[in-house]
Design an enzyme around this catalytic site. Structure first.
Site, PDB file in Angstrom:
ATOM      1  N   ASN A   9       0.867  -1.178   0.000  1.00 53.20           N
ATOM      2  CA  ASN A   9       0.000   0.000   0.000  1.00 53.20           C
ATOM      3  C   ASN A   9       0.904   1.228   0.000  1.00 53.20           C
ATOM      4  O   ASN A   9       1.441   1.608   1.031  1.00 53.20           O
ATOM      5  CB  ASN A   9      -0.893  -0.042   1.253  1.00 53.20           C
ATOM      6  N   TRP A  10       1.067   1.810  -1.160  1.00 52.94           N
ATOM      7  CA  TRP A  10       2.005   2.939  -1.285  1.00 52.94           C
ATOM      8  C   TRP A  10       1.455   4.228  -0.678  1.00 52.94           C
ATOM      9  O   TRP A  10       2.178   5.209  -0.568  1.00 52.94           O
ATOM     10  CB  TRP A  10       2.349   3.170  -2.767  1.00 52.94           C
ATOM     11  N   LYS A  11       0.182   4.231  -0.324  1.00 54.37           N
ATOM     12  CA  LYS A  11      -0.468   5.434   0.219  1.00 54.37           C
ATOM     13  C   LYS A  11      -0.220   6.624  -0.728  1.00 54.37           C
ATOM     14  O   LYS A  11      -0.152   6.427  -1.927  1.00 54.37           O
ATOM     15  CB  LYS A  11       0.027   5.692   1.656  1.00 54.37           C
ATOM     16  N   HIS A  94      -9.492   1.350   4.661  1.00 54.00           N
ATOM     17  CA  HIS A  94      -8.235   1.535   5.392  1.00 54.00           C
ATOM     18  C   HIS A  94      -8.471   2.491   6.564  1.00 54.00           C
ATOM     19  O   HIS A  94      -9.253   3.439   6.449  1.00 54.00           O
ATOM     20  CB  HIS A  94      -7.153   2.085   4.458  1.00 54.00           C
ATOM     21  N   GLU A  96      -6.846   4.864   7.723  1.00 55.56           N
ATOM     22  CA  GLU A  96      -6.605   6.286   7.441  1.00 55.56           C
ATOM     23  C   GLU A  96      -7.826   6.905   6.762  1.00 55.56           C
ATOM     24  O   GLU A  96      -8.150   8.075   6.988  1.00 55.56           O
ATOM     25  CB  GLU A  96      -5.337   6.439   6.565  1.00 55.56           C
ATOM     26  N   GLU A 166      -5.481  -4.769  10.549  1.00 51.51           N
ATOM     27  CA  GLU A 166      -4.470  -3.749  10.776  1.00 51.51           C
ATOM     28  C   GLU A 166      -4.781  -2.973  12.046  1.00 51.51           C
ATOM     29  O   GLU A 166      -5.561  -2.000  12.014  1.00 51.51           O
ATOM     30  CB  GLU A 166      -4.424  -2.765   9.600  1.00 51.51           C
ATOM     31  N   GLY A 172       2.434   2.330  10.848  1.00 47.15           N
ATOM     32  CA  GLY A 172       3.417   3.405  10.725  1.00 47.15           C
ATOM     33  C   GLY A 172       4.125   3.759  12.022  1.00 47.15           C
ATOM     34  O   GLY A 172       4.809   4.777  12.097  1.00 47.15           O
ATOM     35  N   SER A 213       3.346  -1.996  10.487  1.00 50.22           N
ATOM     36  CA  SER A 213       4.775  -2.073  10.805  1.00 50.22           C
ATOM     37  C   SER A 213       5.411  -3.430  10.490  1.00 50.22           C
ATOM     38  O   SER A 213       6.309  -3.880  11.213  1.00 50.22           O
ATOM     39  CB  SER A 213       5.029  -1.672  12.263  1.00 50.22           C
TER      40      SER A 213
END
Ligand code: PGA
Length: 251
Positions: A9-11, A94, A96, A166, A172, A213
Site C-alpha cells: 500500500n504505497w499510500k 483503510h 486512514e 491492521e 506506521g 509495521s
C-alpha cells in the site's frame, strides 16, 4: 491451501516516474514469483503506468480506495468501472480513510458490494485503535467491522474478498503486533466470523492479511502463523529491497 499475499500500500507516495522506476527495480525478482500473490497499490494516477510495467508478469495491481457509484456527479472520486480497466484489487476501509475521510462500516460495505459487482476484488481493512485495544474491546470492534463490512455478500462474492487486520496503533509506528497476538485475532476472532457468515469451507479459504509495521525483520515470524496469510505493507513497500524481502518471507 490459502495462497499467501503480500500487498504494497504505497499510500500517497510516488509520482508517475517514481512508480515506473520502483516497479522496474523490483521487477527482475518479482515478475515471476510463484507461491505468493504479489500486489502493488500505487496512487490512482500511477495505475496506468504501473499496468504497462507489470502487464507481462504475475504482479497484480490494486487501488487504494473507490467510490461505490458507477459514474456521476462525484467530483474527485474514482468509480469501480474505471478501476476495472486498470487493476484487479482495491483496498477498502483503510483506517486512514476511516479516521481522516469519514468512512464508516456502512460506506465500506457499499464499496465492497460495488467492487464485487464489477469484478474487482476488495482488500477490506479492519482493526482497533490504541484506546480500544487498551480497553480490551479488540474482539468486539473487529467483529463488528467484519460483519458490517461484509454484510449482504453471498458465498461466491466472499471468496473474492481478502481481509487485512491492521491494528491502528501498529500502522506506521514501528510497533507491530506480536505474531501470537495478531494470529489470535485472525484465528479466534475473524476466522470464526467468516465461517459463520459464509460457511466453513469458504471461511477457511479466505485470506486474512496482517498489516502494521511489517518489516523484513519481523515478517517471517508473522507470516509463519497459522492464520496470517501474508501482509498489507505500508512503509516497507516503498523500497524495492524491503518489499522483495517481505515477498520472500511469505514464500
Ligand atoms: P505500515 O502501514 O506498514 O507503514 O505500518 C500499513 C498500512 O497502513 O497498510
Amino acid at each position: 491451501m490459502r495462497t499467501p499475499m503480500v500487498a504494497g500500500n504505497w499510500k500517497m507516495n510516488k509520482g508517475l516516474y517514481e512508480t515506473r522506476d520502483l516497479i522496474r527495480e523490483m521487477y527482475p525478482v518479482l515478475h515471476a514469483v510463484e507461491g505468493v500473490e504479489v500486489v502493488i497499490c500505487p496512487p490512482f494516477v500511477g495505475l496506468g503506468v504501473a499496468k504497462r510495467e507489470v502487464e507481462a508478469s504475475t504482479i497484480k495491481l490494486g487501488a487504494q480506495n473507490m467510490h461505490w457509484a458507477d459514474s456521476g456527479a462525484f467530483t474527485g472520486e474514482i468509480s469501480p468501472t474505471m478501476l476495472k480497466e486498470l487493476c484487479e484489487y482495491v483496498i477498502l476501509g483503510h483506517s486512514e480513510r476511516r479516521a481522516m475521510f469519514g468512512e464508516t462500516d456502512e460506506t465500506v460495505n457499499k464499496k465492497v458490494l460495488a467492487a464485487l459487482a464489477h469484478g474487482l476484488k476488495p482488500i477490506v481493512c479492519v482493526g482497533e485503535t490504541l484506546e480500544e485495544n487498551q480497553s480490551g474491546i479488540t474482539a468486539e470492534v473487529v467483529s463488528r467491522q467484519v460483519r458490517a463490512d461484509l454484510e449482504g455478500l453471498n458465498q461466491e462474492q466472499a471468496e473474492q474478498v481478502v481481509i487485512a487486520y491492521e491494528p491502528v496503533w501498529a500502522i506506521g509506528t514501528g510497533l507491530a503486533a506480536t505474531p501470537e497476538g495478531a494470529n489470535a485475532v485472525h484465528k479466534d476472532v475473524i476466522r470464526p466470523i467468516l465461517r459463520d457468515m459464509f460457511g466453513e469451507t469458504i471461511g477457511d479459504g479466505m485470506r486474512i492479511l496482517y498489516g502494521g509495521s511489517v518489516n523484513p525483520g519481523n515478517a517471517a515470524e508473522l507470516f509463519g502463523q497459522s492464520d496470517i496469510d501474508g501482509g498489507l505493507i505500508g512503509g516497507a513497500s516503498l523500497k524495492a529491497e524491503s518489499f522483495i524481502a517481505l515477498v520472500k518471507a511469505a514464500m
